[in-house]
Design a protein around this motif. Structure first.
Motif, short mmCIF file in Angstrom:
data_model
loop_
_atom_site.label_atom_id
_atom_site.label_comp_id
_atom_site.label_asym_id
_atom_site.label_seq_id
_atom_site.Cartn_x
_atom_site.Cartn_y
_atom_site.Cartn_z
N ASP A 149 0.83 -1.20 0.00
CA ASP A 149 0.00 0.00 0.00
C ASP A 149 0.87 1.25 0.00
OD1 ASP A 149 -2.94 -0.95 0.43
OD2 ASP A 149 -1.72 -2.17 1.78
N ALA A 174 -3.17 -4.46 0.59
CA ALA A 174 -4.57 -4.51 0.98
C ALA A 174 -5.47 -3.82 -0.05
CB ALA A 174 -4.76 -3.86 2.35
N THR A 175 -4.98 -2.73 -0.65
CA THR A 175 -5.76 -2.03 -1.67
C THR A 175 -6.00 -2.91 -2.88
OG1 THR A 175 -4.80 0.07 -0.94
CG2 THR A 175 -5.87 0.05 -3.10
N ALA A 225 -6.12 -6.21 -2.92
CA ALA A 225 -7.11 -7.23 -2.56
C ALA A 225 -8.52 -6.64 -2.47
CB ALA A 225 -6.72 -7.88 -1.23
N GLN A 226 -8.65 -5.46 -1.88
CA GLN A 226 -9.97 -4.85 -1.71
C GLN A 226 -10.60 -4.51 -3.05
OE1 GLN A 226 -9.02 -1.51 0.78
NE2 GLN A 226 -8.77 -2.76 2.63
N GLN A 227 -9.82 -3.95 -3.96
CA GLN A 227 -10.38 -3.58 -5.27
C GLN A 227 -10.76 -4.82 -6.06
OE1 GLN A 227 -7.89 -0.83 -7.43
NE2 GLN A 227 -7.89 0.68 -5.79
N LEU A 287 -11.68 -7.84 -4.79
CA LEU A 287 -12.85 -8.47 -4.18
C LEU A 287 -14.11 -7.65 -4.40
CD1 LEU A 287 -11.24 -9.69 -0.83
CD2 LEU A 287 -11.90 -11.08 -2.79
N ALA A 288 -13.95 -6.35 -4.60
CA ALA A 288 -15.10 -5.48 -4.85
C ALA A 288 -15.47 -5.42 -6.33
CB ALA A 288 -14.80 -4.07 -4.34
#
Length: 235
Positions: free
Chosen positions: A60, A85-86, A88-90, A92-93
């Motif tokens: 990140d 983390a960014t 993974a978050q993008q 998964l979203a």
């Protein structure tokens, strides 16, 4: 007359190359051997909808992570998500497209693209989700998956040393994906820590010949960050 490959900074080295929707290969593994100055220049340029081919996306706010924060990357072709983390978050979203590759397959796809090999067969991933939608063949009783070679509009890489002709030397594990990516970009831009006159590097020590490198930017000072610091407790 010979045209100099040396540019004063990363912004100048990328001038006239960057455009929306392009494919970029970015060298490095974690934070080791990443072309940080060139990545920052891409961020500052504002280009978007990029497809980025890289083993991973840094962490990140560091390395390719800065391009994820600004949402300039549309798709990643990678082997690993873990430390960001960014990223993974993008994913998964559903905000970021990812083409996962086994790490060795990714390296070979890049090498093949640089060597002019359009496709090859590998047993890695056969019988798994990796093989879905891909051609398979049986050789010697074993199933192999066809993988396509990878090319990019631009390859950005980091080298330890270069001469003014673009011959490159990489240092230890910072070598990682950088040499193969240098061969697979239509244009390759290298940021280097040490710049020497042509002829000063022993030909036997050159990892990437200068014919693969179109532009060079020299930064003699780099922040070399540690991705994960692990220390032993004092006894």
């Amino acid at each position: 007359m010979a045209v100099s490959k040396i540019y004063p900074d990363a912004t100048a080295a990328l001038s006239g190359i960057l455009r929306d929707g392009m494919t970029i290969m970015s060298g490095g593994f974690g934070l080791c051997g990443i072309p940080g100055a060139l990545i920052e220049a891409i961020r500052a340029s504002g280009v978007k909808n990029l497809t980025v081919i890289s083993n991973n996306a840094g962490i990140d706010a560091v390395g390719l992570g800065v391009l994820l924060e600004t949402r300039q990357i549309r798709k990643m072709v990678s082997s690993y998500v873990g430390e960001n983390a960014t990223f993974a978050q993008q994913y998964l979203a559903g905000e970021l497209e990812i083409e996962f590759n086994p790490q060795g397959t990714l390296a070979e796809r890049i090498r093949a693209g640089g060597a002019g090999v359009p496709a090859f067969y590998t047993a890695t991933g056969a019988g798994t989700q990796i093989a879905e939608g891909k051609e398979t063949k049986i050789f010697g009783g074993r199933t192999y998956v066809m993988e396509l070679g990878l090319r990019a509009d631009l390859a950005i890489i980091h080298a330890w040393k270069a001469d003014t002709e673009g011959n490159l030397v990489f240092r230890k594990t910072a070598r990682n994906f950088n040499p193969v990516m240098a061969t697979a970009g239509k244009v390759t831009v290298a940021e280097v820590e040490h710049l020497v006159p042509a002829g000063e590097i022993d030909p036997d020590h050159i990892h990437t010949p200068g014919i693969f490198v179109q532009r060079i930017v020299h930064y003699d000072s780099y922040e070399k960050r540690i991705e994960q610091r692990t220390v032993r407790k004092r006894g």
